[in-house]
Design a protein around this motif. Structure first.
Motif, mmCIF file in Angstrom:
data_model
loop_
_atom_site.group_PDB
_atom_site.id
_atom_site.type_symbol
_atom_site.label_atom_id
_atom_site.label_comp_id
_atom_site.label_asym_id
_atom_site.label_seq_id
_atom_site.Cartn_x
_atom_site.Cartn_y
_atom_site.Cartn_z
ATOM 1 N N ASP A 1 0.899 -1.174 -0.136
ATOM 2 C CA ASP A 1 0.168 -0.051 0.018
ATOM 3 C C ASP A 1 0.755 1.349 -0.139
ATOM 4 O O ASP A 1 1.576 1.589 0.987
ATOM 5 C CB ASP A 1 -0.803 -0.009 1.261
ATOM 6 N N PRO A 2 1.052 1.867 -1.136
ATOM 7 C CA PRO A 2 1.962 2.978 -1.154
ATOM 8 C C PRO A 2 1.434 4.210 -0.283
ATOM 9 O O PRO A 2 2.438 5.032 -0.025
ATOM 10 C CB PRO A 2 1.980 3.465 -2.737
ATOM 11 N N ASP A 3 0.197 4.528 -0.162
ATOM 12 C CA ASP A 3 -0.225 5.350 1.036
ATOM 13 C C ASP A 3 0.102 5.360 2.361
ATOM 14 O O ASP A 3 0.779 6.309 2.985
ATOM 15 C CB ASP A 3 -1.752 5.569 0.821
ATOM 16 N N THR A 4 0.063 4.163 2.895
ATOM 17 C CA THR A 4 0.602 3.877 4.293
ATOM 18 C C THR A 4 1.927 3.107 4.293
ATOM 19 O O THR A 4 2.437 3.239 5.427
ATOM 20 C CB THR A 4 -0.373 2.804 4.846
ATOM 21 N N GLY A 5 2.418 2.733 3.288
ATOM 22 C CA GLY A 5 3.854 2.202 3.481
ATOM 23 C C GLY A 5 3.739 0.757 4.181
ATOM 24 O O GLY A 5 4.756 0.331 4.230
ATOM 25 N N GLU A 6 2.541 -0.131 4.247
ATOM 26 C CA GLU A 6 2.334 -1.127 4.748
ATOM 27 C C GLU A 6 2.531 -2.364 3.621
ATOM 28 O O GLU A 6 1.858 -1.922 2.641
ATOM 29 C CB GLU A 6 1.326 -1.263 5.745
ATOM 30 N N THR A 7 2.970 -3.387 4.068
ATOM 31 C CA THR A 7 2.534 -4.549 3.369
ATOM 32 C C THR A 7 1.170 -5.339 3.730
ATOM 33 O O THR A 7 0.939 -5.515 4.860
ATOM 34 C CB THR A 7 3.678 -5.571 3.331
ATOM 35 N N VAL A 8 0.262 -5.550 2.826
ATOM 36 C CA VAL A 8 -1.045 -5.986 3.282
ATOM 37 C C VAL A 8 -1.235 -7.369 2.510
ATOM 38 O O VAL A 8 -0.911 -7.551 1.365
ATOM 39 C CB VAL A 8 -2.141 -5.142 2.554
ATOM 40 N N ARG A 9 -1.824 -8.559 3.605
ATOM 41 C CA ARG A 9 -1.949 -9.708 2.890
ATOM 42 C C ARG A 9 -3.436 -9.730 3.130
ATOM 43 O O ARG A 9 -3.967 -9.500 3.986
ATOM 44 C CB ARG A 9 -0.999 -10.532 3.818
ATOM 45 N N ASP A 10 -3.902 -10.633 1.971
ATOM 46 C CA ASP A 10 -5.324 -10.907 2.152
ATOM 47 C C ASP A 10 -5.510 -12.079 1.268
ATOM 48 O O ASP A 10 -4.610 -12.655 0.549
ATOM 49 C CB ASP A 10 -6.249 -9.744 1.786
ATOM 50 N N TRP A 11 -6.839 -12.729 1.385
ATOM 51 C CA TRP A 11 -7.169 -13.798 0.634
ATOM 52 C C TRP A 11 -8.258 -13.498 -0.533
ATOM 53 O O TRP A 11 -9.063 -12.706 -0.078
ATOM 54 C CB TRP A 11 -7.741 -14.782 1.623
ATOM 55 N N ASP A 12 -8.049 -13.807 -1.985
ATOM 56 C CA ASP A 12 -9.140 -13.827 -2.563
ATOM 57 C C ASP A 12 -9.745 -15.073 -2.836
ATOM 58 O O ASP A 12 -8.930 -15.998 -3.441
ATOM 59 C CB ASP A 12 -8.480 -13.360 -4.140
ATOM 60 N N TYR A 13 -10.861 -15.274 -2.255
ATOM 61 C CA TYR A 13 -11.627 -16.343 -2.379
ATOM 62 C C TYR A 13 -12.320 -16.760 -3.797
ATOM 63 O O TYR A 13 -12.821 -17.799 -4.135
ATOM 64 C CB TYR A 13 -12.803 -16.645 -1.292
ATOM 65 N N LEU A 14 -12.109 -15.594 -4.754
ATOM 66 C CA LEU A 14 -12.777 -15.994 -6.165
ATOM 67 C C LEU A 14 -11.741 -16.272 -7.067
ATOM 68 O O LEU A 14 -12.031 -16.933 -8.140
ATOM 69 C CB LEU A 14 -13.299 -14.452 -6.594
ATOM 70 N N GLU A 15 -10.379 -16.336 -6.717
ATOM 71 C CA GLU A 15 -9.321 -17.087 -7.516
ATOM 72 C C GLU A 15 -8.545 -18.114 -6.841
ATOM 73 O O GLU A 15 -8.133 -17.917 -5.654
ATOM 74 C CB GLU A 15 -8.050 -16.201 -7.556
ATOM 75 N N TYR A 16 -9.025 -19.527 -7.256
ATOM 76 C CA TYR A 16 -8.279 -20.536 -6.602
ATOM 77 C C TYR A 16 -8.201 -21.608 -7.714
ATOM 78 O O TYR A 16 -8.478 -21.428 -8.701
ATOM 79 C CB TYR A 16 -9.587 -21.133 -5.620
ATOM 80 N N ASP A 17 -7.481 -22.631 -7.318
ATOM 81 C CA ASP A 17 -7.179 -23.909 -8.147
ATOM 82 C C ASP A 17 -7.784 -24.934 -7.572
ATOM 83 O O ASP A 17 -7.863 -25.392 -6.536
ATOM 84 C CB ASP A 17 -5.468 -24.059 -7.998
ATOM 85 N N THR A 18 -8.665 -25.571 -8.404
ATOM 86 C CA THR A 18 -9.221 -26.796 -8.087
ATOM 87 C C THR A 18 -8.354 -27.908 -8.455
ATOM 88 O O THR A 18 -8.032 -27.943 -9.329
ATOM 89 C CB THR A 18 -10.596 -26.997 -8.807
ATOM 90 N N ALA A 19 -8.381 -29.089 -7.357
ATOM 91 C CA ALA A 19 -7.417 -30.181 -7.675
ATOM 92 C C ALA A 19 -8.014 -31.501 -7.276
ATOM 93 O O ALA A 19 -8.916 -31.373 -6.440
ATOM 94 C CB ALA A 19 -6.112 -30.138 -6.787
ATOM 95 N N GLU A 20 -7.934 -32.764 -8.024
ATOM 96 C CA GLU A 20 -8.352 -33.839 -7.558
ATOM 97 C C GLU A 20 -7.710 -34.375 -6.656
ATOM 98 O O GLU A 20 -6.201 -34.130 -6.596
ATOM 99 C CB GLU A 20 -8.408 -34.907 -8.923
#
Length: 135
Positions: free
Chosen positions: A25-44
Motif C-alpha cells: 500500500d503506497p499510501d501507508t507504506g504497509e504490506t497488506v496480505r489478504d485472501w482472494d476467494y474468487l481466484e483458486y485452483d481446483t485439484a483432484e
C-alpha cells in the motif's frame, strides 16, 4: 445437512486451494496480505479425516476439539501459506460446512503441514497436505 468424513477412510474428492496475496500500500507504506476467494485452483485429491486422539503422538488438550484433514494430491505447487476450502466428493457433495443462521457456508482450512511423496527412484509422485480448520 452437513456431511463429515468418517476417520480412517479415503474419499476421492475435489478441493479448492487459495493462495494469499501480498500487496504494497503506497499510501501507508504497509504490506497488506489478504485472501482472494474468487481466484483458486481446483485439484483432484484423496481426503481422509485425522483425529489427534488416534495418533501415536501425544497432543495437548488445545487440540481435542480441532478438525484435521489429510489430503493426497498428485500434482501442484503447495505451501504453508495457502488455504483450502470446498472439500467435496466428485459428485459435488460437500464435506465440511457451517450454518451461519441463514445458509450453509463452506469451512476453510489452513495448510498446517505438507510432505512430498517419492517413489523408489527419488521422483516426486505426490504430495500430502495436512489441513487444520481455520477459526
Amino acid at each position: 445437512m452437513p456431511k463429515f468424513l468418517v476417520k480412517n477412510k479415503l474419499y476421492p474428492s475435489l478441493i479448492d486451494i487459495y493462495t494469499q496475496r501480498t500487496m504494497y500500500d503506497p499510501d501507508t507504506g504497509e504490506t497488506v496480505r489478504d485472501w482472494d476467494y474468487l481466484e483458486y485452483d481446483t485439484a483432484e485429491c484423496v481426503i481422509a479425516a485425522v483425529n489427534p486422539e488416534d495418533s501415536l503422538e501425544q497432543f495437548g488438550k488445545e487440540y481435542a476439539n480441532k478438525k484435521f484433514v489429510r489430503v493426497e494430491l498428485a500434482v501442484g505447487e503447495w505451501s504453508l501459506s495457502q488455504r483450502a476450502g470446498n472439500l467435496r466428493s466428485k459428485q459435488g457433495e460437500y464435506y465440511y460446512q457451517s450454518w451461519n443462521g441463514q445458509r450453509y457456508e463452506q469451512d476453510l482450512f489452513n495448510v498446517s503441514g505438507l510432505n512430498t511423496q517419492l517413489d523408489l527412484n527419488g521422483r516426486i509422485v505426490g504430495y500430502e497436505l495436512y489441513l487444520e480448520l481455520a477459526q
